[in-house]
Design an enzyme around this catalytic site. Structure first.
Site, mmCIF file in Angstrom:
data_model
loop_
_atom_site.group_PDB
_atom_site.id
_atom_site.type_symbol
_atom_site.label_atom_id
_atom_site.label_comp_id
_atom_site.label_asym_id
_atom_site.label_seq_id
_atom_site.Cartn_x
_atom_site.Cartn_y
_atom_site.Cartn_z
ATOM 1 N N ASP A 18 0.903 -1.229 -0.063
ATOM 2 C CA ASP A 18 0.152 0.191 0.117
ATOM 3 C C ASP A 18 0.287 1.370 0.257
ATOM 4 O O ASP A 18 1.910 1.218 0.506
ATOM 5 C CB ASP A 18 -1.021 -0.288 0.958
ATOM 6 C CG ASP A 18 -1.628 1.027 1.131
ATOM 7 O OD1 ASP A 18 -2.268 0.979 0.150
ATOM 8 O OD2 ASP A 18 -3.023 1.073 2.539
ATOM 9 N N ASN A 66 -11.097 -3.026 -6.114
ATOM 10 C CA ASN A 66 -9.883 -1.700 -7.238
ATOM 11 C C ASN A 66 -10.836 -1.757 -8.085
ATOM 12 O O ASN A 66 -10.414 -0.592 -8.957
ATOM 13 C CB ASN A 66 -8.272 -2.752 -6.990
ATOM 14 C CG ASN A 66 -7.453 -2.265 -6.474
ATOM 15 O OD1 ASN A 66 -6.741 -3.214 -5.674
ATOM 16 N ND2 ASN A 66 -7.435 -1.642 -5.422
#
Ligand code: FPP
Length: 245
Positions: A18, A66
């Site tokens: 991330d 996503n």
């Protein structure tokens, strides 16, 4: 030189990569450049794990959530993935790395699927390390899809409530045949699981670092492994029981 104890190496490391977007913002660059730099960190981590002798490396490369990102970013991420699969294939072959994937990869664009399945096929005999890419992956989605397949199988196989053990259920997950992660690393400041390997992380040691993924280095990985090696894994038992084993 590092001080990693070979005998206590995590067999399986999972990573939530991330911070690509924040790294790009910090450097006044477009988000896609953050992902590109993130792909370099992927290369570093794969190489280092292979060198150290880690047996399984699972990377959260694209979550089911996503798909809700802007179309342009999805396109950039899928193109980057395709490029990675094509350019790294020879490296994987040379280093005995076997590629596998977990998730709903059928949702990926055809060009990515082709590159993915080619890499999976051409590395299928390798036994040095398993590189497992979580693509279009969601933990709850995985569990729901496992339940559906159990139900489907119950129509043709003898499955009743006694058949359903933890081991039986695990064999219906994407990760059947893969040991649970020993260590989970999450970069990029957040302290959450984000729907990653919900079933499999039950006894995993969790390691969070503020380092943004594009800046995550070989030394950062070694630090995470050393931190893991300082911990005592009790699996619900007490210390004395562990030392008697
Ligand atoms: C998180 O950053 C990362 C991703 C959504 C995808 C991970 C992809 C890569 C590391 C690059 C390509 C992968 C491979 C396997 C070649 P973010 O965009 O959520 O960052 P932010 O939270 O700072 O916005």
């Amino acid at each position: 030189m590092h001080r990693i104890i070979k005998e206590k190496l995590p067999r399986h490391i999972a990573v939530i990569m991330d911070g690509n977007g924040r790294w790009a913002k910090k450097n006044t660059l477009k988000r896609v450049l953050g992902h590109e730099k993130g792909a370099d960190s992927v290369r570093t981590v794969v190489k280092t794990c292979r060198e150290l002798g880690v047996q399984y490396l699972t990377l959260f490369a694209f979550s089911i959530e996503n798909w809700q990102r802007p179309k342009s970013e999805i396109r950039a991420l899928t193109l980057l993935l395709e490029k990675y699969l094509r350019t790294e294939l020879q490296e994987m072959k040379d280093n005995g790395i076997r590629l596998i994937t977990i998730g709903d990869s059928g949702r990926l664009p055809k060009t990515v699927r082709d590159a993915l399945f080619r890499a999976i096929e051409e590395t299928s005999e390798n036994s040095g390390m398993i590189l497992n890419l979580a693509l279009s992956y969601g933990g709850r989605d995985e569990i729901v899809s496992a339940v559906k397949r159990v139900l489907k199988d119950s129509k043709s196989r003898d499955i009743d409530e006694n058949t359903i053990t933890k081991e039986f259920f695990s064999s219906y997950l994407y990760t059947a045949n893969i040991p649970d992660p020993d260590l989970l690393i999450r970069t990029g400041e957040e302290h959450r699981l984000s729907n990653f390997l919900l079933w499999q992380l039950t006894y995993t040691e969790l390691y969070f670092t503020d380092v943004l993924w594009p800046e995550f280095s070989r030394d950062d990985l070694i630090e995470a492994i050393m931190d893991y090696q300082r911990r005592e894994r009790r699996f619900g038992l007490i210390s004395d029981q562990l030392s008697k084993e």
